[in-house]
Design a protein around this motif. Structure first.
Motif, PDB file in Angstrom:
ATOM      1  N   UNK A 254       0.801  -1.200   0.055  1.00  0.00           N
ATOM      2  CA  UNK A 254       0.135   0.024  -0.168  1.00  0.00           C
ATOM      3  C   UNK A 254       0.786   1.178  -0.035  1.00  0.00           C
ATOM      4  N   UNK A 255       1.881   1.350   0.970  1.00  0.00           N
ATOM      5  CA  UNK A 255       2.764   2.374   1.049  1.00  0.00           C
ATOM      6  C   UNK A 255       3.487   2.668  -0.442  1.00  0.00           C
ATOM      7  N   UNK A 256       3.742   1.516  -1.041  1.00  0.00           N
ATOM      8  CA  UNK A 256       4.494   1.545  -2.401  1.00  0.00           C
ATOM      9  C   UNK A 256       3.526   2.239  -3.511  1.00  0.00           C
ATOM     10  N   UNK A 257       2.357   1.757  -3.458  1.00  0.00           N
ATOM     11  CA  UNK A 257       1.238   2.253  -4.399  1.00  0.00           C
ATOM     12  C   UNK A 257       1.232   3.837  -3.749  1.00  0.00           C
ATOM     13  N   UNK A 258       0.984   4.098  -2.857  1.00  0.00           N
ATOM     14  CA  UNK A 258       0.739   5.430  -2.531  1.00  0.00           C
ATOM     15  C   UNK A 258       1.920   6.443  -2.798  1.00  0.00           C
ATOM     16  N   UNK A 259       3.231   5.972  -2.839  1.00  0.00           N
ATOM     17  CA  UNK A 259       4.346   6.772  -3.178  1.00  0.00           C
ATOM     18  C   UNK A 259       4.438   6.390  -4.871  1.00  0.00           C
ATOM     19  N   UNK A 260       3.658   5.934  -5.545  1.00  0.00           N
ATOM     20  CA  UNK A 260       3.658   6.176  -7.048  1.00  0.00           C
ATOM     21  C   UNK A 260       3.967   4.708  -7.669  1.00  0.00           C
ATOM     22  N   UNK A 261       4.084   3.709  -7.150  1.00  0.00           N
ATOM     23  CA  UNK A 261       4.207   2.457  -7.948  1.00  0.00           C
ATOM     24  C   UNK A 261       2.923   2.272  -8.838  1.00  0.00           C
ATOM     25  N   UNK A 262       3.147   1.676  -9.879  1.00  0.00           N
ATOM     26  CA  UNK A 262       1.761   1.059 -10.825  1.00  0.00           C
ATOM     27  C   UNK A 262       1.618  -0.182 -10.291  1.00  0.00           C
ATOM     28  N   UNK A 263       2.447  -0.988  -9.811  1.00  0.00           N
ATOM     29  CA  UNK A 263       2.507  -2.388  -9.480  1.00  0.00           C
ATOM     30  C   UNK A 263       3.236  -2.791  -8.306  1.00  0.00           C
TER      31      UNK A 263
ATOM     32  N   UNK B 254      -3.312 -13.396   1.542  1.00  0.00           N
ATOM     33  CA  UNK B 254      -2.312 -12.472   0.879  1.00  0.00           C
ATOM     34  C   UNK B 254      -3.240 -11.737   0.032  1.00  0.00           C
ATOM     35  N   UNK B 255      -3.795 -12.388  -0.992  1.00  0.00           N
ATOM     36  CA  UNK B 255      -4.486 -11.673  -1.964  1.00  0.00           C
ATOM     37  C   UNK B 255      -5.893 -10.809  -1.535  1.00  0.00           C
ATOM     38  N   UNK B 256      -6.370 -11.331  -0.454  1.00  0.00           N
ATOM     39  CA  UNK B 256      -7.694 -10.546  -0.084  1.00  0.00           C
ATOM     40  C   UNK B 256      -7.190  -9.291   0.677  1.00  0.00           C
ATOM     41  N   UNK B 257      -6.043  -9.266   1.382  1.00  0.00           N
ATOM     42  CA  UNK B 257      -5.636  -8.144   2.157  1.00  0.00           C
ATOM     43  C   UNK B 257      -5.120  -7.178   1.107  1.00  0.00           C
ATOM     44  N   UNK B 258      -4.435  -7.620   0.198  1.00  0.00           N
ATOM     45  CA  UNK B 258      -3.809  -6.666  -1.078  1.00  0.00           C
ATOM     46  C   UNK B 258      -4.808  -6.198  -1.863  1.00  0.00           C
ATOM     47  N   UNK B 259      -5.825  -7.072  -2.097  1.00  0.00           N
ATOM     48  CA  UNK B 259      -7.163  -6.754  -2.915  1.00  0.00           C
ATOM     49  C   UNK B 259      -7.615  -5.406  -2.372  1.00  0.00           C
ATOM     50  N   UNK B 260      -7.873  -5.636  -0.980  1.00  0.00           N
ATOM     51  CA  UNK B 260      -8.506  -4.392  -0.243  1.00  0.00           C
ATOM     52  C   UNK B 260      -7.767  -3.184  -0.261  1.00  0.00           C
ATOM     53  N   UNK B 261      -6.305  -3.231  -0.152  1.00  0.00           N
ATOM     54  CA  UNK B 261      -5.658  -2.105   0.071  1.00  0.00           C
ATOM     55  C   UNK B 261      -5.280  -1.696  -1.347  1.00  0.00           C
ATOM     56  N   UNK B 262      -5.288  -2.299  -2.448  1.00  0.00           N
ATOM     57  CA  UNK B 262      -5.063  -2.032  -3.625  1.00  0.00           C
ATOM     58  C   UNK B 262      -6.278  -0.910  -4.249  1.00  0.00           C
ATOM     59  N   UNK B 263      -7.641  -1.480  -3.760  1.00  0.00           N
ATOM     60  CA  UNK B 263      -8.648  -0.622  -4.213  1.00  0.00           C
ATOM     61  C   UNK B 263      -8.683   0.661  -3.349  1.00  0.00           C
ATOM     62  N   UNK B 264      -8.172   0.863  -2.021  1.00  0.00           N
ATOM     63  CA  UNK B 264      -8.097   1.822  -1.327  1.00  0.00           C
ATOM     64  C   UNK B 264      -6.984   2.789  -1.966  1.00  0.00           C
ATOM     65  N   UNK B 265      -5.899   2.383  -2.315  1.00  0.00           N
ATOM     66  CA  UNK B 265      -4.988   3.201  -2.992  1.00  0.00           C
ATOM     67  C   UNK B 265      -5.566   3.763  -4.171  1.00  0.00           C
ATOM     68  N   UNK B 266      -6.341   3.092  -4.968  1.00  0.00           N
ATOM     69  CA  UNK B 266      -6.883   3.580  -6.073  1.00  0.00           C
ATOM     70  C   UNK B 266      -7.833   4.583  -5.643  1.00  0.00           C
TER      71      UNK B 266
END
Lengths: 412, 412
Positions: free
Chosen positions: B189-198, B216-228
């Motif tokens: 999540x921090x990486x996405x917020x800093x500007x990572x695409x992936x 892992x994918x459940x938690x990452x999916x939630x945080x990905x949508x939050x970062x979006x």
């Protein structure tokens, strides 16, 4: 985070402080320009937990997840022994041997993840180590317990063929490419009648437009049963079902329904994991052939020792492993062939022994030499042109080999 | 039957006498002790129809089934350039380059059979050729027409990420091994917020007891949508689903249901055929990682040029190919990296271009150099520790890279 100073010690361990059931043991040789201890720590770090803590958190993942150097020997040599990219004209090069404990809990009993760990970026791109070879791998029994291994093994294969106290005689039908099934089948029949246990497809002959597996296996199945009736002994048609992985199980079912009673899958091109999948379903012995392996295994200082792949093929469930054998044609040192033979039959937990088939330009003239070098009768002998290009035809070619074996065994 | 005398000419052909749609073109370099023409004929014979007729039958399988030398150049050198088994202290060694036409009808549009033909026993065990390298492969369009290739390609990937006219920024979450999903997810999540695409799993992190893919994918999916939601731009979680081949499709379905929107499969350890199988089913981009490849590709005179595997990965259907990139750490000559970049994007029939990701110890400090060497913005940039070991944390690590790109692009 690079490995330096106090970090190095965290990638070393005494064997008696580790749970042996939790680790693979990997034996590497490598050449490095810097301090061998630092290089060995890099090798472990990169193949496991390179950044072993989060930024700003007091933690250390190395005790559980880190690969660890158990043994390290080094010798100062004049310079790198091989001109590879990344190799400089450096003084102070060491040639090293390291035994590394790698925690298999990092990935679990899965072949693709195992290969990624032991032959991955961590091994081939460790800083300061431009030249590296994985020489051997040892698996603890609890890891092996997850794998079926060979379904028949040497004993089961002998039982199916009723062939005891002697080598198993295979023949690769030649011409390998271009014959229609109707042209191909009588050659196999002649080979069986001359004394072959197993007539086989070449590793290049699979399911093609000009020789569809269905028609070929139907004709071969009929002639195999005829040869069995006429000789009174079991015969085997080994069908090459190398194909896309989602066709392996359907092809296995097709060819065995029509009378093939063993199947070959080219190991590396198809993938060992696909073979493990097929093993769960297979009702006949599985036979490995070796395309692509020479590219990884022939350079003495670099890549992988071929016995590692022999072990992995046994792990995947192959009953028979065809491998580069003796003689100058096969470009394989005798010690390497012997190591591969041993990897078929030495102790690997509950896994049955696989039959080694050291091949390469064989004929009646090479049988005594191969038998002497193998040092037992537990091998397969696999001529191609040595049977099928015999001037008097394949029956005479096969008979010459069986006659030669009778001569050899009478003097044992 | 050895190749000698009149046999040699049957393994040579003029290009304009062959149907170009019926042949692959393979470019080899090799070293041989004998006559280069005889050696090149052996190379063709062994990889196709070594025994090209039945004993006692007037026939010749070479016109249809034989591989044929189209071009041959040779230079006399002082001796073999590499000490390999089978290499003697011979005078009169030639270093050769040969282009070979290989009839793909011998095996059909199947990856395991293709690999067996172009990297099999015939290539690595041809008499008189102890040192050989497959440098390049060219496929005719009718052969390529059987393959789907990349589903999204570079354009489709840019569309999904809404990322145009710039590199794609990936980050490998580190520590790679040992974090629980709950510890792992906030780093991405921090990486996405800093500007990572992936944000991506390391190639060593798959479905394990201590970090199950489901959680892992459940938690990452939630945080990905939050970062979006918080950044207003699409983000991608690239899940490593490297596993046994019969788990690839179920794992693809599991991780995409939970919010992963791209999947990685380590190419060689899993097998390219398994990737082709997954491609038929996949709904998200497929990403390749490169374990095992260095073992085949690093020796300049022996094995395989890495661009061959780049092409094969594109053929199998990968949208993104992570490869050893620039810099001394990756032990890959710049010309080889450039050749791999080109193999992702040059013309291969109807196949879409794949995004090349030349990787290796990257950070904001290496971005300008990688961009200059690639010579375009069509690449992925994939730091690991360069983002996740940043002293101020992954958000700052990712931001430093995006800031650096802004600086670079403002001066373009």
């Amino acid at each position: 985070m690079s490995v330096a100073g106090d970090d190095v010690a965290g990638f070393f361990a005494r064997r008696d402080t580790l749970d042996p059931d939790a680790y693979l043991e990997l034996e590497f040789t490598f050449e490095c320009a810097g301090d061998p201890r630092v290089a060995a720590a890099h090798l472990c770090s990169e193949q496991s937990t390179a950044q072993w803590k989060r930024s700003g958190v007091a933690e250390d993942f190395r005790p559980v997840y880190g690969a660890k150097v158990l043994e390290l020997e080094s010798t100062l040599i004049g310079g790198f022994s091989l001109e590879l990219p990344g190799v400089g004209n450096t003084a102070g090069v060491h040639r090293c041997r390291a035994v590394v404990a790698h925690p298999h809990g990092n990935f679990g009993p899965r072949i693709p993840n195992l290969l990624s760990a032991i032959l991955g970026e961590g091994v081939f791109f460790a800083p300061d180590i431009p030249i590296v070879r994985l020489e051997e791998v040892r698996f603890p029994d609890p890891f092996l317990a997850h794998f079926q291994g060979p379904q028949f093994g040497i004993a089961g294969l002998r039982e199916r063929l009723q062939a005891f106290h002697r080598p198993i005689f295979l023949g690769v039908v030649k011409p390998n490419i271009g014959l229609t099934p109707a042209q191909f089948a009588p050659l196999a029949y002649e080979g069986w009648m001359g004394g072959l246990d197993i007539a086989k497809d070449d590793e290049m002959l699979a399911d093609t437009a000009w020789s569809p597996s269905e028609e070929r296996t139907r004709l071969l199945g009929e002639l195999r049963r005829r040869a069995e009736r006429e000789t009174g002994v079991p015969k085997c048609y080994l069908a090459n079902i190398t194909d896309e992985v989602d066709r392996l199980v359907p092809l296995h079912d097709l060819v065995t329904r029509h009378g093939a009673n063993a199947v070959m899958v080219n190991a590396m091109p198809t993938g060992l994991s696909a073979v493990r999948m097929l093993r769960k379903h297979a009702t006949v012995p599985l036979v490995a052939h070796f395309p692509m392996l020479a590219g990884l295994t022939r350079v003495p200082q670099y890549g992988v020792h071929p016995r590692v792949f022999t072990r992995l093929q046994r792990l995947a469930g192959y009953d028979v492993v065809i491998m580069p054998g003796f003689g100058p044609r096969m470009c394989t040192p005798e010690a390497d062939v012997r190591a591969c033979l041993a990897a078929c039959t030495d102790r690997m937990g509950h896994l049955r022994p696989a039959l080694p088939v050291p091949g390469g330009s064989d004929s009646a003239a090479t049988l005594a030499g191969v038998h002497r070098k193998v040092g037992s009768v537990d091998f397969g002998f696999v001529p191609g042109r040595g049977v099928f290009a015999h001037p008097e035809g394949p029956r005479a070619g096969a008979k010459a080999i069986r006659d030669e074996w009778d001569r050899i065994s009478s003097s044992l």
